[in-house]
Scaffold this active site. Structure first.
Site, PDB file in Angstrom:
ATOM      1  N   TRP A 142      -3.973   1.198   5.072  1.00 50.96           N
ATOM      2  CA  TRP A 142      -5.418   1.089   4.908  1.00 50.96           C
ATOM      3  C   TRP A 142      -6.057   1.372   6.254  1.00 50.96           C
ATOM      4  CZ3 TRP A 142      -8.314   0.791   0.626  1.00 50.96           C
ATOM      5  CH2 TRP A 142      -9.698   0.670   0.829  1.00 50.96           C
ATOM      6  N   GLN A 165     -15.934   2.563  -1.573  1.00 48.94           N
ATOM      7  CA  GLN A 165     -15.913   2.631  -0.118  1.00 48.94           C
ATOM      8  C   GLN A 165     -15.961   4.059   0.425  1.00 48.94           C
ATOM      9  OE1 GLN A 165     -12.436  -0.354  -0.019  1.00 48.94           O
ATOM     10  NE2 GLN A 165     -13.527  -0.824   1.860  1.00 48.94           N
ATOM     11  N   ARG A 189      -3.196   6.441  -2.510  1.00 48.25           N
ATOM     12  CA  ARG A 189      -3.734   5.433  -3.417  1.00 48.25           C
ATOM     13  C   ARG A 189      -5.259   5.491  -3.371  1.00 48.25           C
ATOM     14  NH1 ARG A 189      -4.894  -0.687  -2.358  1.00 48.25           N
ATOM     15  NH2 ARG A 189      -5.471  -1.328  -4.453  1.00 48.25           N
ATOM     16  N   HIS A 243     -11.181  -1.711  -8.306  1.00 47.60           N
ATOM     17  CA  HIS A 243     -11.255  -2.153  -6.915  1.00 47.60           C
ATOM     18  C   HIS A 243     -12.668  -2.704  -6.678  1.00 47.60           C
ATOM     19  CE1 HIS A 243      -9.261  -1.631  -2.770  1.00 47.60           C
ATOM     20  NE2 HIS A 243     -10.393  -2.281  -2.537  1.00 47.60           N
ATOM     21  N   ASN A 291      -0.720  -6.157  -0.699  1.00 51.45           N
ATOM     22  CA  ASN A 291      -1.669  -5.884   0.388  1.00 51.45           C
ATOM     23  C   ASN A 291      -1.463  -6.953   1.440  1.00 51.45           C
ATOM     24  OD1 ASN A 291      -2.698  -3.855  -1.164  1.00 51.45           O
ATOM     25  ND2 ASN A 291      -4.766  -4.689  -1.327  1.00 51.45           N
ATOM     26  N   GLU A 349      -6.546  -7.005  -5.530  1.00 51.29           N
ATOM     27  CA  GLU A 349      -6.922  -8.272  -4.898  1.00 51.29           C
ATOM     28  C   GLU A 349      -7.881  -9.113  -5.727  1.00 51.29           C
ATOM     29  OE1 GLU A 349      -8.341  -7.608  -0.919  1.00 51.29           O
ATOM     30  OE2 GLU A 349      -6.445  -6.769  -0.257  1.00 51.29           O
TER      31      GLU A 349
HETATM   32  C1  PNW Z   1      -9.064  -5.522   1.486  1.00 50.21           C
HETATM   33  N1  PNW Z   1     -10.354 -11.499   3.754  1.00 50.21           N
HETATM   34  O1  PNW Z   1     -10.062  -6.463   1.525  1.00 50.21           O
HETATM   35  C2  PNW Z   1      -9.560  -4.531   0.465  1.00 50.21           C
HETATM   36  O2  PNW Z   1      -8.677  -4.244  -0.580  1.00 50.21           O
HETATM   37  C3  PNW Z   1     -10.149  -3.297   1.057  1.00 50.21           C
HETATM   38  O3  PNW Z   1     -11.072  -2.744   0.164  1.00 50.21           O
HETATM   39  C4  PNW Z   1     -10.745  -3.618   2.408  1.00 50.21           C
HETATM   40  O4  PNW Z   1     -11.491  -2.577   2.947  1.00 50.21           O
HETATM   41  C5  PNW Z   1      -9.594  -4.002   3.313  1.00 50.21           C
HETATM   42  O5  PNW Z   1      -8.842  -5.070   2.763  1.00 50.21           O
HETATM   43  C6  PNW Z   1     -10.016  -4.388   4.726  1.00 50.21           C
HETATM   44  O6  PNW Z   1     -10.866  -5.498   4.695  1.00 50.21           O
HETATM   45  C7  PNW Z   1     -10.050  -7.685   2.120  1.00 50.21           C
HETATM   46  O7  PNW Z   1     -11.508 -11.930   4.060  1.00 50.21           O
HETATM   47  C8  PNW Z   1     -11.280  -8.178   2.520  1.00 50.21           C
HETATM   48  O8  PNW Z   1      -9.325 -12.178   3.922  1.00 50.21           O
HETATM   49  C9  PNW Z   1     -11.370  -9.439   3.049  1.00 50.21           C
HETATM   50  C10 PNW Z   1     -10.236 -10.213   3.190  1.00 50.21           C
HETATM   51  C11 PNW Z   1      -8.996  -9.724   2.800  1.00 50.21           C
HETATM   52  C12 PNW Z   1      -8.921  -8.446   2.261  1.00 50.21           C
END
Ligand code: PNW
Length: 511
Positions: A435, A25, A82, A128, A314, A174
């Site tokens: 974040w 990212q 992080r 990640h 998270n 995640e």
């Molecule tokens: C997290 N959802 O992602 C990730 O760990 C990050 O890389 C990301 O940028 C951040 O949250 C914000 O999105 C997610 O659809 C992406 O529920 C999608 C979901 C949850 C977390």
């Protein structure tokens, strides 16, 4: 007039806080110094997969701006940072018999040296989401458990060996998203699902469970290597980071909806956390998924049980949950229920953001932290991500973007909720990383969605400008840190909440 006092919110003096990012990212440098492609490099090239047609080729150019990023962290008062390692930068083809790219490894060595010299504690995520593309092509990546586990464990070992100064390791970020968004919904790399209008191949009903299983076994093996061969030398700790949102019943009177709330958390979080703490999957999942849910061998189960030195949390938002009667859809991954933004009475769980899945609801943070603390015997926790996007933020002028009051309110309320979980409920949370440090490549949403506390001007050399929220975070932590006596390690019956002593009652809603 009696002042409306918030519940006690306080944090111990040694509480760590800072910001989080991930390699794909922010780094850019996609082909620099011998980096190989990951599944995200490949996925971004497929037309239609990324909202704005972009990729992480340049992103925030952090590969070439580590000094700037460290200066920014210092400026914002961060005690911890992080970040994640790009596996294909270190081992371009990814496999255990493939060559290590010394230039890639040196980049992370120097970064960790520079960070620690600046007094910032590194939290390093090994994975990640950016699997080396070659491993996906070679054997289907996570779908081949034995190959994947062996290759991940080798990669983890290379990193442990190279970075003895790192004391906080995160194996996977995640896994839910890798499994469900990558193999059930198909909107994340590698883009597999049963939806043929979207993906050429895949099976939404079986593959997510296989993927999750491989990741769990890989986590357990990497932890074993760390504990056996590196922990005695480096005295660090290692855990997995899981995402999960809070749930409230759609109909508060409905027993079925209340049960469904817990089931939703079990499908989202306990899918991974139960094996890590107990060595087996949640009963609700076994019941719904039958033999589509793989089983652990006795040895795998033993290895998994107790494989977290800390719980990486998270957390972003909450939903209302409505139970489904009748059999679950074979492609269902939520626990046979509806995930909603409004309850029975039309109340909204929280305001709209730029992210279709994210509606802030700060009280849920405290409730979920307590829920997890109770289920897993009061584990040591770090919040490894928490933050928000803002509806329409990208359409504003730079001046408008920098005045991110919505994000300020988000952080103030969420950090307060966490500090209540610590001071009032006795949760053992030791750190928090927002974040994100800066706007970055938001996966399938490209650069249109901004999550940063720092604005990145992508049209003018990726210059960074802290938003108001960056200062709000520091202000909020300054208010709470040191107000709580250090929570000592609880020996014996870990399920008993310790008596934490709040030095001073903090007024949050005063005036
Ligand atoms: C997290 N959802 O992602 C990730 O760990 C990050 O890389 C990301 O940028 C951040 O949250 C914000 O999105 C997610 O659809 C992406 O529920 C999608 C979901 C949850 C977390």
């Amino acid at each position: 007039m009696v002042k409306d006092l918030a519940p006690k919110a306080a944090l111990p003096a040694d509480f760590l806080w800072g910001f989080a990012t991930a390699a794909y990212q922010i780094e850019g440098g996609a082909t620099a110094d011998g980096r190989g492609p990951s599944i995200w490099d490949t996925f971004c090239k497929i037309p239609g997969k990324i909202a704005d047609g972009s990729s992480g080729d340049v992103a925030c150019d952090s590969y070439n701006r580590t000094a700037q990023d460290i200066a920014l962290l210092k400026q914002l008062g961060a005690k911890a940072y992080r970040f994640s390692v790009s596996w294909s930068r270190v081992i371009p083809k990814g496999g255990r018999n493939d060559p290590v790219n010394q230039a890639g490894l040196n980049y992370y060595k120097k970064f960790v040296d520079d960070l620690t010299d600046a007094g910032i504690v590194p939290f390093v995520t090994l994975f990640h989401w950016d699997l080396p593309d070659e491993l996906d092509k070679r054997y289907g990546g996570f779908l081949n458990k034995d190959e994947f586990v062996a290759d991940f464990t080798n990669y983890a070992k290379v990193m442990f060996e190279a970075l003895p100064k790192v004391k906080h390791w995160i194996t996977f970020n995640e896994p839910f998203c890798s499994a469900v968004l990558g193999y059930n919904v198909g909107i994340f790399a590698p883009g597999r699902s049963s939806h043929r209008e979207r993906n050429e191949a895949g099976d939404s009903s079986t593959e997510p469970w296989i993927v999750g299983h491989s990741i769990l076994v890989a986590h357990a093996n990497a932890v074993k290597v760390y504990r056996d061969d590196f922990k005695p030398r480096d005295k660090g700790e290692i855990g997995i980071t899981l995402n999960g949102d809070w749930t409230e019943p759609w109909d508060p009177e409905s027993e079925a909806d209340r049960i469904a709330c817990d089931r939703k958390i079990e499908f989202a979080i306990c899918w991974f956390a139960d094996p890590v703490y107990f060595g087996h999957y949640p009963e609700s999942m076994v019941k719904q998924l039958g033999d589509r849910l793989p089983t652990f061998t006795a040895a795998e189960s033993e290895l998994l049980k107790g494989s977290n030195d800390f719980y990486g949390m998270n957390h972003y938002c909450a939903n209302y949950i409505r139970n489904h009667d009748g059999p679950a859809d074979p492609n269902d991954t939520s626990g046979n229920l509806d995930v909603l933004f409004e309850d029975k009475f039309g109340n909204s769980i929280g305001p709209v953001t730029q992210s279709p899945w994210l509606r802030p609801h700060a009280p849920g943070f405290r409730k979920l932290m307590k829920w997890l603390s109770d289920r897993y015997g009061r584990p040591k926790m770090y919040v490894t991500e928490n933050g928000t996007s803002i509806a329409g933020e990208n359409d504003l002028s730079m001046e408008g973007i920098l005045e991110d009051d919505f994000r300020c309110e988000y952080f103030r309320s969420y950090i307060t909720s966490m500090a209540e979980a610590v001071a009032e409920d006795g949760c053992d949370c030791r750190g928090y990383m927002a974040w994100s440090l800066m706007d970055n490549f938001e996966w399938a949403e490209g650069y249109e969605t901004r999550f940063g506390v720092t604005y990145v001007d992508y049209n003018n050399g990726q210059k960074r400008y802290p938003k108001k929220s960056a200062w709000e975070i520091k202000k909020t932590f300054d208010q709470y840190i040191g107000k709580l006596e250090k929570v000592s390690e609880v020996k014996g019956d870990v399920k008993v909440n310790p008596q934490v002593e709040v030095k001073e009652l903090v007024e949050v809603n005063g005036a």
